[in-house]
Design an enzyme around this catalytic site. Structure first.
Site, PDB file in Angstrom:
ATOM      1  N   ARG A 101       0.846  -1.189   0.000  1.00 34.47           N
ATOM      2  CA  ARG A 101       0.000   0.000   0.000  1.00 34.47           C
ATOM      3  C   ARG A 101       0.884   1.242   0.000  1.00 34.47           C
ATOM      4  O   ARG A 101       1.993   1.224   0.557  1.00 34.47           O
ATOM      5  CB  ARG A 101      -0.905   0.024   1.252  1.00 34.47           C
ATOM      6  CG  ARG A 101      -2.050  -0.985   1.218  1.00 34.47           C
ATOM      7  CD  ARG A 101      -3.131  -0.590   0.215  1.00 34.47           C
ATOM      8  NE  ARG A 101      -4.232  -1.532   0.183  1.00 34.47           N
ATOM      9  CZ  ARG A 101      -4.374  -2.510  -0.709  1.00 34.47           C
ATOM     10  NH1 ARG A 101      -3.473  -2.680  -1.651  1.00 34.47           N
ATOM     11  NH2 ARG A 101      -5.428  -3.304  -0.681  1.00 34.47           N
TER      12      ARG A 101
ATOM     13  N   HIS B 241      -1.831   0.790  -9.684  1.00 39.10           N
ATOM     14  CA  HIS B 241      -2.449  -0.216  -8.797  1.00 39.10           C
ATOM     15  C   HIS B 241      -3.056  -1.356  -9.620  1.00 39.10           C
ATOM     16  O   HIS B 241      -4.269  -1.591  -9.606  1.00 39.10           O
ATOM     17  CB  HIS B 241      -3.515   0.423  -7.889  1.00 39.10           C
ATOM     18  CG  HIS B 241      -3.820  -0.415  -6.675  1.00 39.10           C
ATOM     19  ND1 HIS B 241      -4.185   0.122  -5.461  1.00 39.10           N
ATOM     20  CD2 HIS B 241      -3.809  -1.768  -6.494  1.00 39.10           C
ATOM     21  CE1 HIS B 241      -4.383  -0.858  -4.588  1.00 39.10           C
ATOM     22  NE2 HIS B 241      -4.170  -2.024  -5.194  1.00 39.10           N
TER      23      HIS B 241
HETATM   24  N1  LIG Z   1      -1.056  -3.948  -5.552  1.00 36.79           N
HETATM   25  C1  LIG Z   1      -2.016  -4.836  -5.688  1.00 36.79           C
HETATM   26  O1  LIG Z   1      -2.614  -4.970  -6.767  1.00 36.79           O
HETATM   27  C2  LIG Z   1      -2.366  -5.728  -4.535  1.00 36.79           C
HETATM   28  C3  LIG Z   1      -3.204  -6.835  -4.754  1.00 36.79           C
HETATM   29  C4  LIG Z   1      -3.476  -7.688  -3.702  1.00 36.79           C
HETATM   30  C5  LIG Z   1      -2.930  -7.436  -2.444  1.00 36.79           C
HETATM   31  N2  LIG Z   1      -2.126  -6.359  -2.248  1.00 36.79           N
HETATM   32  C6  LIG Z   1      -1.532  -6.082  -0.924  1.00 36.79           C
HETATM   33  O2  LIG Z   1      -0.911  -7.279  -0.450  1.00 36.79           O
HETATM   34  C7  LIG Z   1      -1.187  -7.385   0.945  1.00 36.79           C
HETATM   35  C8  LIG Z   1      -0.937  -8.791   1.432  1.00 36.79           C
HETATM   36  O3  LIG Z   1      -1.975  -9.661   1.034  1.00 36.79           O
HETATM   37  P1  LIG Z   1      -2.030 -11.173   1.600  1.00 36.79           P
HETATM   38  O4  LIG Z   1      -3.308 -11.764   1.135  1.00 36.79           O
HETATM   39  O5  LIG Z   1      -0.763 -11.898   1.324  1.00 36.79           O
HETATM   40  O6  LIG Z   1      -2.091 -10.871   3.185  1.00 36.79           O
HETATM   41  P2  LIG Z   1      -1.893 -11.902   4.395  1.00 36.79           P
HETATM   42  O7  LIG Z   1      -2.149 -13.295   3.966  1.00 36.79           O
HETATM   43  O8  LIG Z   1      -2.667 -11.347   5.538  1.00 36.79           O
HETATM   44  O9  LIG Z   1      -0.321 -11.800   4.723  1.00 36.79           O
HETATM   45  C9  LIG Z   1       0.225 -10.715   5.381  1.00 36.79           C
HETATM   46  C10 LIG Z   1       1.701 -11.000   5.664  1.00 36.79           C
HETATM   47  O10 LIG Z   1       2.290  -9.815   6.230  1.00 36.79           O
HETATM   48  C11 LIG Z   1       2.930 -10.162   7.445  1.00 36.79           C
HETATM   49  N3  LIG Z   1       2.854  -9.052   8.401  1.00 36.79           N
HETATM   50  C12 LIG Z   1       1.754  -8.398   8.845  1.00 36.79           C
HETATM   51  N4  LIG Z   1       2.107  -7.439   9.736  1.00 36.79           N
HETATM   52  C13 LIG Z   1       3.452  -7.533   9.869  1.00 36.79           C
HETATM   53  C14 LIG Z   1       4.408  -6.823  10.642  1.00 36.79           C
HETATM   54  N5  LIG Z   1       4.044  -5.846  11.479  1.00 36.79           N
HETATM   55  N6  LIG Z   1       5.700  -7.168  10.530  1.00 36.79           N
HETATM   56  C15 LIG Z   1       6.086  -8.163   9.704  1.00 36.79           C
HETATM   57  N7  LIG Z   1       5.234  -8.875   8.925  1.00 36.79           N
HETATM   58  C16 LIG Z   1       3.936  -8.545   9.018  1.00 36.79           C
HETATM   59  C17 LIG Z   1       2.193 -11.372   7.968  1.00 36.79           C
HETATM   60  O11 LIG Z   1       3.037 -12.041   8.884  1.00 36.79           O
HETATM   61  P3  LIG Z   1       2.601 -13.463   9.548  1.00 36.79           P
HETATM   62  O12 LIG Z   1       2.770 -14.477   8.444  1.00 36.79           O
HETATM   63  O13 LIG Z   1       3.598 -13.657  10.610  1.00 36.79           O
HETATM   64  O14 LIG Z   1       1.179 -13.276   9.996  1.00 36.79           O
HETATM   65  C18 LIG Z   1       1.918 -12.128   6.675  1.00 36.79           C
HETATM   66  O15 LIG Z   1       3.059 -12.853   6.306  1.00 36.79           O
HETATM   67  C19 LIG Z   1      -2.618  -6.872   1.046  1.00 36.79           C
HETATM   68  O16 LIG Z   1      -2.932  -6.471   2.362  1.00 36.79           O
HETATM   69  C20 LIG Z   1      -2.596  -5.695   0.098  1.00 36.79           C
HETATM   70  O17 LIG Z   1      -2.172  -4.537   0.787  1.00 36.79           O
HETATM   71  C21 LIG Z   1      -1.838  -5.507  -3.273  1.00 36.79           C
END
Ligand SMILES: NC(=O)c1ccc[n+]([C@@H]2O[C@H](COP(=O)([O-])OP(=O)(O)OC[C@H]3O[C@@H](n4cnc5c(N)ncnc54)[C@H](OP(=O)(O)O)[C@@H]3O)[C@@H](O)[C@H]2O)c1
Length: 312
Positions: free
Chosen positions: A227, A275
Site C-alpha cells: 500500500r 495499482h
Molecule cells: N497492488 C495490488 O494490486 C495488490 C493486490 C493484492 C494485495 N495487495 C496487498 O498485499 C497485501 C498482502 O496480502 P495477503 O493476502 O498476502 O495478506 P496476508 O495473507 O494477511 O499476509 C500478510 C503478511 O504480512 C505479514 N505481516 C503483517 N504485519 C506484519 C508486521 N508488522 N511485521 C512483519 N510482517 C507482518 C504477515 O506475517 P505473519 O505471516 O507472521 O502473519 C503475513 O506474512 C494486502 O494487504 C494488500 O495490501 C496488493
C-alpha cells in the site's frame, strides 16, 4: 435477507453476474437499487460510501472485495460485533507472482534504463544480472507473499521472506524465513531486490523509510505492491537521488490516483503503475463470498476472517 455490494466507482455487472451464478438463492443488491436497509446481512465492499455501515441494522459481516482490508478497518463506523473477512484467492496470488517476476526481470535486464535511453536517442550498453545471482527479499509472506516466494525459488532466485511470526504452520518452505524486528537486519543485508507485500496496519505504516531502506546493499531496488502509506516518500526519493537505491517500482500510492505534479511521475529512478499488480477476478472469488454468506446464515465460522486487533 440479502447481500449488498457497497462499492462505488466500479462497474459491478461482472460482480453481480458471478455472485448470482455462485449463489442463485442469494438476493444480491447494489447501491443503485432501493436498498431495504433492515434486510442486509452481509456487505461486499470497496470504496464504500462513508457512514453506510451504520445504516444497516442487521449487518453481521463485511467482506473486502480484495485481499486488503485497510480501507475497511480505517472506517470508525464498523461496529465491533460485525465480522470483517477478506479475499484469499489463488488467482490473485498467481497474478501477483507474474507481475513481480516481470518487474524483477525488467530491473535485472535494466529495461527501465533502456527505455529512458531510447527516449533520448542514446545507444549505451549496461551489464545485466542473472536470476541465479539475484537475491530477492519479500516482506510479507502471507497468502500472496508466500506464493511469490515459492514461485521465485522454483525459478532459481535466491529468496528470503520476512513476516511477523517465524513459521507457517510447521512448513519448511524452500526459502529462508526471517521474522520480526530481530530478523530484519539480516534479511535486508542479503537482499538486492526488496518486494513489499505487507498489509497496511498501524505497525507497517511508514515501514519503508530511510532507516530500513538504507540497510539494503548499495544499488538495491524497491518494489512496493503493498500500500502507498508503507513508503515514506521523501526518504525514498532521497535514497534514489543519493544513488543508494538504483530504482523503485511503485504500484500503490497515497492517495490514489497519484496527484498530478507529484515528484514520482517524473523521477528517473521511479517506475510506476496504476495499482494493477493483481486484480480481483469476480468469477474466481464469488464462490468464497457466497460460501461466507451461507455460513453466516447457518451460524458457522467464516472463511478468511480478519483479526481486527492485528489489522490484517
Ligand atoms: N497492488 C495490488 O494490486 C495488490 C493486490 C493484492 C494485495 N495487495 C496487498 O498485499 C497485501 C498482502 O496480502 P495477503 O493476502 O498476502 O495478506 P496476508 O495473507 O494477511 O499476509 C500478510 C503478511 O504480512 C505479514 N505481516 C503483517 N504485519 C506484519 C508486521 N508488522 N511485521 C512483519 N510482517 C507482518 C504477515 O506475517 P505473519 O505471516 O507472521 O502473519 C503475513 O506474512 C494486502 O494487504 C494488500 O495490501 C496488493
Amino acid at each position: 435477507m440479502a447481500l449488498l455490494i457497497t462499492s462505488t466507482g466500479k462497474n459491478l455487472d461482472s460482480w453481480v453476474a458471478a455472485l448470482k451464478e455462485a449463489g442463485p438463492e442469494v438476493d444480491i443488491l447494489t447501491l443503485e437499487q432501493d436498498v431495504p436497509h433492515e434486510r442486509i446481512l452481509m456487505a461486499l465492499a470497496w470504496n464504500h460510501p462513508p457512514g453506510i455501515f451504520r445504516t444497516l441494522p442487521a449487518l453481521k459481516c463485511i467482506s473486502s472485495m480484495g485481499a486488503g482490508v485497510d480501507h475497511l478497518l480505517s472506517d470508525p463506523d464498523i461496529p465491533e460485533d460485525v465480522a470483517v473477512v477478506r479475499i484469499v484467492d489463488p488467482m490473485l496470488a498467481r497474478d501477483m507472482f507474474e507481475f513481480v517476476l516481470a518487474l524483477i526481470l525488467g530491473h535485472n535486464r535494466r529495461l527501465p534504463l533502456f527505455a529512458q535511453q531510447q527516449s533520448r536517442g542514446l545507444w549505451k550498453k549496461k551489464r545485466y544480472r542473472r536470476i541465479r545471482d539475484t537475491r530477492v527479499g519479500v516482506m510479507g509472506t502471507g497468502a500472496i507473499g508466500h506464493h511469490v516466494c515459492m514461485g521465485l525459488s522454483a525459478l532459481g532466485f535466491s529468496v528470503s521472506g520476512w513476516g511477523r511470526s517465524a513459521s507457517r504452520e510447521g512448513q519448511q518452505p524452500p526459502y529462508r524465513r526471517h521474522a520480526g524486528a530481530g530478523g530484519l537486519a539480516s534479511f535486508l543485508r542479503d537482499t538486492d531486490i526488496l518486494v513489499c507485500l505487507l498489509p497496511l496496519t498501524p505497525e507497517t505504516r511508514g515501514i519503508l523509510n530511510r532507516e530500513l531502506l538504507s540497510q539494503l546493499p548499495r544499488g538495491g531496488v524497491l518494489i512496493n505492491l503493498g500500500r502507498g502509506p508503507h513508503v515514506v516518500e521523501q526518504d525514498l526519493i532521497a535514497l534514489l537521488d543519493e544513488g543508494h537505491l538504483q530504482a523503485a517500482s511503485l504500484d500503490v500510492f497515497d492517495p490514489e490516483p497519484l496527484p498530478e505534479g507529484h515528484p514520482f511521475w517524473k523521477h528517473p529512478g521511479v517506475q510506476l503503475t496504476p495499482h494493477i499488480a493483481s486484480l480481483t477476478d469476480p468469477a474466481s472469488v464469488a464462490p468464497q463470498v457466497i460460501e461466507n454468506y451461507r455460513r453466516l446464515r447457518r451460524g458457522e465460522p467464516l472463511l478468511h476472517r480478519v483479526d481486527r486487533r492485528h489489522g490484517y
